[in-house]
Enzyme design. Structure first.
Site, PDB file in Angstrom:
ATOM      1  N   SER A   1      -3.499  -7.477   3.412  1.00 14.40           N
ATOM      2  CA  SER A   1      -4.206  -7.097   4.291  1.00 14.40           C
ATOM      3  C   SER A   1      -3.933  -8.244   5.156  1.00 14.40           C
ATOM      4  CB  SER A   1      -5.005  -6.079   4.972  1.00 14.40           C
ATOM      5  OG  SER A   1      -4.625  -5.098   4.217  1.00 14.40           O
TER       6      SER A   1
ATOM      7  N   LYS B   1     -18.229  -4.742   7.126  1.00 10.91           N
ATOM      8  CA  LYS B   1     -16.477  -5.258   7.962  1.00 10.91           C
ATOM      9  C   LYS B   1     -16.756  -5.011   9.141  1.00 10.91           C
ATOM     10  CE  LYS B   1     -14.952  -5.834   3.632  1.00 10.91           C
ATOM     11  NZ  LYS B   1     -13.677  -5.582   2.442  1.00 10.91           N
TER      12      LYS B   1
ATOM     13  N   HIS C   1       0.733  -1.643   0.387  1.00  8.57           N
ATOM     14  CA  HIS C   1       0.053  -0.250   0.327  1.00  8.57           C
ATOM     15  C   HIS C   1       0.438   1.353  -0.115  1.00  8.57           C
ATOM     16  CE1 HIS C   1      -2.809  -2.757   1.977  1.00  8.57           C
ATOM     17  NE2 HIS C   1      -3.826  -2.239   1.039  1.00  8.57           N
TER      18      HIS C   1
ATOM     19  N   ARG D   1      -2.522  -6.412  -7.742  1.00  9.20           N
ATOM     20  CA  ARG D   1      -1.492  -6.790  -7.701  1.00  9.20           C
ATOM     21  C   ARG D   1      -0.683  -8.550  -9.021  1.00  9.20           C
ATOM     22  NH1 ARG D   1      -3.190  -8.447  -1.930  1.00  9.20           N
ATOM     23  NH2 ARG D   1      -5.161  -8.434  -3.069  1.00  9.20           N
TER      24      ARG D   1
END
Length: 158
Positions: A116, A29, A5, A78
């Site tokens: 993460s 979340k 990040h 990614r």
């Protein structure tokens, strides 16, 4: 926030006059860190970048862009699987806010495996011989150690 990040933020800060890193308060979340904690970690990790600021928002990104009069979204990719998801989100944002344009930047190869979720799993398991600073900025590594009661990659169970 991972080093991946941070790499995207640093590279983005060279592409734009000003870059706002916006933290979503997603009530669906249950993140490991609160919005204020995430903003603090981001601020501490990016304070060397004079043209980067940290903000947060609730709701839809498309609405946040309208409210702030922003039009460009910078997202890191990614892998191909990221692109498929991000393409959907980009199309949705464009539908909801026609002025929204999404720019994608590929992650550096050395960070392409990081997520993460992976970092949280490593931190929670206290993986030996795996210092968190290999994955996250120092301030985030300290925060993860506090959350999981680990020190230098070794879990401390009480």
């Amino acid at each position: 926030m991972t080093l991946g990040h941070l790499d995207i933020i640093e590279r983005g800060s060279r592409m734009f006059d000003h870059l706002v890193v916006a933290v979503l308060n997603n009530t669906a979340k249950h993140p490991l860190f609160s919005v204020p904690e995430r903003k603090f970690l981001l601020h501490e990790s990016t304070k060397h970048l004079a043209n980067v600021s940290i903000d947060s928002f609730d709701g839809l990104l498309a609405d946040y862009l309208k409210e702030k009069n922003y039009s460009i979204i910078l997202r890191g990719l990614r892998a191909i699987s990221d692109f498929e998801y991000e393409l959907q989100i980009s199309s949705l944002n464009k539908q909801l806010n026609p002025s929204a344009e999404t720019c994608f930047i590929m992650s550096s190869n050395k960070y392409s495996f990081l997520s993460s979720s992976i970092v949280k799993e490593v931190a929670s398991m206290g993986a030996a011989d795996c210092p968190l600073s290999s994955f996250v900025p120092a301030v985030s590594a300290q925060a993860l150690r506090r959350k999981f009661n680990t020190f230098d990659g070794l879990a401390m169970r009480f």
